[in-house]
Design a protein around this motif. Structure first.
Motif, PDB file in Angstrom:
ATOM      1  N   MET A  62       0.853  -1.176   0.000  1.00 32.44           N
ATOM      2  CA  MET A  62       0.000   0.000   0.000  1.00 32.44           C
ATOM      3  C   MET A  62       0.899   1.238   0.000  1.00 32.44           C
ATOM      4  O   MET A  62       1.901   1.308   0.696  1.00 32.44           O
ATOM      5  N   ALA A  63       0.511   2.224  -0.752  1.00 37.31           N
ATOM      6  CA  ALA A  63       1.287   3.455  -0.851  1.00 37.31           C
ATOM      7  C   ALA A  63       1.219   4.226   0.458  1.00 37.31           C
ATOM      8  O   ALA A  63       0.211   4.217   1.156  1.00 37.31           O
ATOM      9  N   GLU A  64       2.312   4.901   0.782  1.00 43.65           N
ATOM     10  CA  GLU A  64       2.356   5.715   1.989  1.00 43.65           C
ATOM     11  C   GLU A  64       1.419   6.912   1.834  1.00 43.65           C
ATOM     12  O   GLU A  64       1.369   7.547   0.789  1.00 43.65           O
ATOM     13  N   ASP A  65       0.673   7.201   2.882  1.00 43.38           N
ATOM     14  CA  ASP A  65      -0.271   8.311   2.857  1.00 43.38           C
ATOM     15  C   ASP A  65       0.351   9.495   3.588  1.00 43.38           C
ATOM     16  O   ASP A  65       0.558   9.446   4.794  1.00 43.38           O
ATOM     17  N   ASN A  66       0.658  10.549   2.856  1.00 46.56           N
ATOM     18  CA  ASN A  66       1.264  11.739   3.450  1.00 46.56           C
ATOM     19  C   ASN A  66       0.269  12.864   3.654  1.00 46.56           C
ATOM     20  O   ASN A  66       0.668  13.984   3.945  1.00 46.56           O
ATOM     21  N   GLN A  67      -1.018  12.581   3.485  1.00 46.29           N
ATOM     22  CA  GLN A  67      -2.021  13.617   3.665  1.00 46.29           C
ATOM     23  C   GLN A  67      -2.249  13.849   5.158  1.00 46.29           C
ATOM     24  O   GLN A  67      -1.908  13.025   5.996  1.00 46.29           O
ATOM     25  N   TRP A  68      -2.870  14.995   5.456  1.00 43.52           N
ATOM     26  CA  TRP A  68      -3.131  15.374   6.841  1.00 43.52           C
ATOM     27  C   TRP A  68      -4.584  15.132   7.209  1.00 43.52           C
ATOM     28  O   TRP A  68      -5.481  15.353   6.405  1.00 43.52           O
ATOM     29  N   TYR A  69      -4.792  14.688   8.442  1.00 41.91           N
ATOM     30  CA  TYR A  69      -6.114  14.407   8.985  1.00 41.91           C
ATOM     31  C   TYR A  69      -6.196  15.008  10.382  1.00 41.91           C
ATOM     32  O   TYR A  69      -5.175  15.254  11.019  1.00 41.91           O
ATOM     33  N   TYR A  70      -7.422  15.219  10.846  1.00 40.64           N
ATOM     34  CA  TYR A  70      -7.616  15.608  12.238  1.00 40.64           C
ATOM     35  C   TYR A  70      -8.204  14.408  12.945  1.00 40.64           C
ATOM     36  O   TYR A  70      -9.237  13.869  12.528  1.00 40.64           O
ATOM     37  N   CYS A  71      -7.565  13.959  14.009  1.00 48.57           N
ATOM     38  CA  CYS A  71      -8.042  12.806  14.773  1.00 48.57           C
ATOM     39  C   CYS A  71      -8.885  13.305  15.938  1.00 48.57           C
ATOM     40  O   CYS A  71      -8.378  14.023  16.813  1.00 48.57           O
ATOM     41  N   ILE A  72     -10.157  12.928  15.940  1.00 48.98           N
ATOM     42  CA  ILE A  72     -11.040  13.379  17.021  1.00 48.98           C
ATOM     43  C   ILE A  72     -10.789  12.603  18.315  1.00 48.98           C
ATOM     44  O   ILE A  72     -11.196  13.041  19.380  1.00 48.98           O
ATOM     45  N   SER A  73     -10.096  11.494  18.228  1.00 53.63           N
ATOM     46  CA  SER A  73      -9.742  10.735  19.425  1.00 53.63           C
ATOM     47  C   SER A  73      -8.542  11.353  20.138  1.00 53.63           C
ATOM     48  O   SER A  73      -8.523  11.464  21.360  1.00 53.63           O
ATOM     49  N   HIS A  74      -7.541  11.770  19.364  1.00 49.11           N
ATOM     50  CA  HIS A  74      -6.327  12.357  19.927  1.00 49.11           C
ATOM     51  C   HIS A  74      -6.391  13.892  20.001  1.00 49.11           C
ATOM     52  O   HIS A  74      -5.515  14.513  20.584  1.00 49.11           O
ATOM     53  N   HIS A  75      -7.392  14.483  19.347  1.00 44.82           N
ATOM     54  CA  HIS A  75      -7.577  15.942  19.342  1.00 44.82           C
ATOM     55  C   HIS A  75      -6.374  16.674  18.758  1.00 44.82           C
ATOM     56  O   HIS A  75      -5.909  17.677  19.314  1.00 44.82           O
ATOM     57  N   LYS A  76      -5.884  16.158  17.615  1.00 45.71           N
ATOM     58  CA  LYS A  76      -4.750  16.815  16.965  1.00 45.71           C
ATOM     59  C   LYS A  76      -4.651  16.411  15.503  1.00 45.71           C
ATOM     60  O   LYS A  76      -5.220  15.403  15.082  1.00 45.71           O
ATOM     61  N   ALA A  77      -3.907  17.221  14.750  1.00 42.94           N
ATOM     62  CA  ALA A  77      -3.640  16.928  13.343  1.00 42.94           C
ATOM     63  C   ALA A  77      -2.576  15.844  13.278  1.00 42.94           C
ATOM     64  O   ALA A  77      -1.595  15.874  14.035  1.00 42.94           O
ATOM     65  N   GLU A  78      -2.778  14.887  12.380  1.00 46.22           N
ATOM     66  CA  GLU A  78      -1.835  13.788  12.211  1.00 46.22           C
ATOM     67  C   GLU A  78      -1.651  13.503  10.730  1.00 46.22           C
ATOM     68  O   GLU A  78      -2.592  13.616   9.948  1.00 46.22           O
ATOM     69  N   GLN A  79      -0.460  13.117  10.389  1.00 50.95           N
ATOM     70  CA  GLN A  79      -0.166  12.799   8.992  1.00 50.95           C
ATOM     71  C   GLN A  79      -0.324  11.302   8.782  1.00 50.95           C
ATOM     72  O   GLN A  79       0.207  10.493   9.544  1.00 50.95           O
ATOM     73  N   GLY A  80      -1.090  10.951   7.745  1.00 51.05           N
ATOM     74  CA  GLY A  80      -1.315   9.548   7.430  1.00 51.05           C
ATOM     75  C   GLY A  80      -2.565   8.996   8.082  1.00 51.05           C
ATOM     76  O   GLY A  80      -3.231   9.664   8.868  1.00 51.05           O
ATOM     77  N   LYS A  81      -2.873   7.761   7.719  1.00 48.98           N
ATOM     78  CA  LYS A  81      -4.095   7.108   8.192  1.00 48.98           C
ATOM     79  C   LYS A  81      -3.801   6.155   9.347  1.00 48.98           C
ATOM     80  O   LYS A  81      -4.180   4.989   9.323  1.00 48.98           O
ATOM     81  N   SER A  82      -3.140   6.666  10.377  1.00 51.03           N
ATOM     82  CA  SER A  82      -2.775   5.812  11.502  1.00 51.03           C
ATOM     83  C   SER A  82      -3.942   5.544  12.445  1.00 51.03           C
ATOM     84  O   SER A  82      -3.928   4.562  13.176  1.00 51.03           O
ATOM     85  N   CYS A  83      -4.940   6.383  12.441  1.00 47.96           N
ATOM     86  CA  CYS A  83      -6.106   6.211  13.314  1.00 47.96           C
ATOM     87  C   CYS A  83      -7.269   5.580  12.546  1.00 47.96           C
ATOM     88  O   CYS A  83      -7.341   5.640  11.328  1.00 47.96           O
TER      89      CYS A  83
END
Length: 56
Positions: A1-22
């Protein structure tokens, strides 16, 4: 799977995170950059306010 370098906001961690780790249900986005992801909740509030005005 290709690495995802896009940014997301995680409502569980309450912060911006890069990639689909959550879990998908905890992620908002993707956003073009970290600064925009950090504003995710403000963006949603504004969109909801405009939609509510359109409903009236």
């Amino acid at each position: 799977m290709a690495e995802d370098n896009q940014w997301y906001y995680c409502i569980s961690h309450h912060k911006a995170e890069q990639g689909k780790s959550c879990w998908v249900g905890d992620r908002m986005g993707p956003y073009p950059d970290k600064a925009t992801a950090e504003r995710a909740l403000d963006i949603v509030r504004e969109r909801n306010r405009r939609a509510d005005e359109d409903d009236d």
